[in-house]
Write an enzyme that holds these catalytic residues in place. Structure first.
Site, PDB file in Angstrom:
ATOM      1  N   LEU A 115     -35.495  -5.069 -11.082  1.00 44.27           N
ATOM      2  CA  LEU A 115     -35.995  -5.364 -12.513  1.00 44.27           C
ATOM      3  C   LEU A 115     -34.996  -4.344 -13.228  1.00 44.27           C
ATOM      4  CD1 LEU A 115     -39.834  -5.316 -12.681  1.00 44.27           C
ATOM      5  CD2 LEU A 115     -38.434  -7.319 -13.288  1.00 44.27           C
ATOM      6  N   ASP A 116     -34.638  -4.959 -14.468  1.00 42.99           N
ATOM      7  CA  ASP A 116     -33.759  -4.135 -15.335  1.00 42.99           C
ATOM      8  C   ASP A 116     -34.425  -2.767 -15.528  1.00 42.99           C
ATOM      9  OD1 ASP A 116     -31.906  -6.347 -15.422  1.00 42.99           O
ATOM     10  OD2 ASP A 116     -32.886  -6.928 -17.329  1.00 42.99           O
ATOM     11  N   TYR A 117     -33.570  -1.903 -15.931  1.00 46.45           N
ATOM     12  CA  TYR A 117     -33.842  -0.332 -16.369  1.00 46.45           C
ATOM     13  C   TYR A 117     -35.049  -0.488 -17.479  1.00 46.45           C
ATOM     14  CZ  TYR A 117     -33.229   4.401 -18.204  1.00 46.45           C
ATOM     15  OH  TYR A 117     -33.506   5.673 -18.765  1.00 46.45           O
ATOM     16  N   ASP A 118     -34.636  -1.328 -18.423  1.00 48.30           N
ATOM     17  CA  ASP A 118     -35.699  -1.381 -19.693  1.00 48.30           C
ATOM     18  C   ASP A 118     -36.633  -2.474 -19.544  1.00 48.30           C
ATOM     19  OD1 ASP A 118     -34.335   0.311 -21.277  1.00 48.30           O
ATOM     20  OD2 ASP A 118     -32.728  -1.161 -21.818  1.00 48.30           O
ATOM     21  N   SER A 119     -36.882  -3.062 -18.227  1.00 52.85           N
ATOM     22  CA  SER A 119     -37.749  -3.864 -18.047  1.00 52.85           C
ATOM     23  C   SER A 119     -38.994  -3.325 -17.012  1.00 52.85           C
ATOM     24  CB  SER A 119     -37.412  -5.170 -17.355  1.00 52.85           C
ATOM     25  OG  SER A 119     -36.543  -5.849 -18.192  1.00 52.85           O
TER      26      SER A 119
END
Length: 253
Positions: A115-119
């Site tokens: 999962l993305d860093y910002d997700s």
């Protein structure tokens, strides 16, 4: 299944295929384990084994590339990944990683996919390489449901293009379905529920950028039959035997 307790006690003396045991140790997937065996990179009780039909018991010592396998019981966890956390077991920049939230887990686990860093949202972790490969392989796509807050209010025809596919950097990015959850005309934002079958790197963010409506917040709320019900960011729990069995079934069918 080969199961060895954390204290080293053997629960069963059943024979298992060598590549399956390697995959269950978390070192690599079963397919890659087969190649390592054929290439002569695997030893059983100090002897090179390169036949794929070889079976072993829990008491056998197995070396892969000269490293003795740790005999761990397969474990499976679900984490509610917070935003601002790396989907990895380490980070050279010293940022927080997902395994920091599972400090009480003694097995050598790693995330299944990213999962993305910002997700935020559901992230699975395991030491079972075979299980991880099954869920990550493109042809074994398990439906994943995301909720995205986007900047701007796309038209219905623009949203329908998400199902047809959006070409970004030679990737055709699409969803299998979407629902509009909220429209804020004052702030000019929309909240969408998006369902993916096969997810590529930064799939939703790149896709929405591709039609001109960037994502400001993204959360994975459902993965197969798994949901975030009763969990808060940073919480984790083991998967139940039923959930493990069901996730395998979803990936294989």
């Amino acid at each position: 299944m080969v199961k060895i307790m954390k204290n080293g006690d053997i629960m069963t003396n059943s024979l298992e295929r060598l590549q399956k045991v390697i995959a269950q140790s978390g070192v690599t997937s079963r397919r890659k384990a087969e190649k390592l065996i054929v290439d002569g990179k695997v030893k059983v009780n100090s002897k090179v084994v390169n036949e794929l039909g070889t079976k072993v018991t829990p008491s056998d010592d197995i070396e892969v590339n000269g490293v003795l396998l740790e005999k761990e019981e397969p474990v499976y966890y679900m984490l509610y990944k917070p935003r601002g956390v790396i989907s990895s077991i380490s980070d050279d920049k010293g940022r927080k990683v997902v395994t920091d939230y599972l400090g009480e887990v003694s097995e050598r686990i790693y995330p299944i996919g990213r999962l993305d860093y910002d997700s935020s949202g559901i992230l699975l972790l395991t030491n079972d390489g075979d299980f991880a490969n099954l869920l990550m392989h493109p042809k074994h796509g398990v439906d994943k449901v995301y909720v995205a807050k986007i900047k701007g209010i796309p038209s219905k025809s623009e949203l329908n293009n998400l199902k047809k596919g959006v070409k970004v950097d030679n990737d055709l990015l699409k969803v299998i379905g979407y629902n509009i959850l909220e429209v804020d005309r004052q702030k000019t934002t929309m909240i969408l529920e998006l369902t993916l079958h096969e997810g590529k790197n930064r799939h939703i963010r790149r896709m929405m950028d591709g039609i001109g409506y960037p994502v400001s917040k993204l959360k994975r709320e459902k993965y197969g039959l798994l949901t975030l019900h009763g969990m808060q960011p940073g919480n984790y729990r083991p998967l139940t035997p039923h959930e493990i069995k069901k996730m395998r079934h979803l990936a294989e069918n």
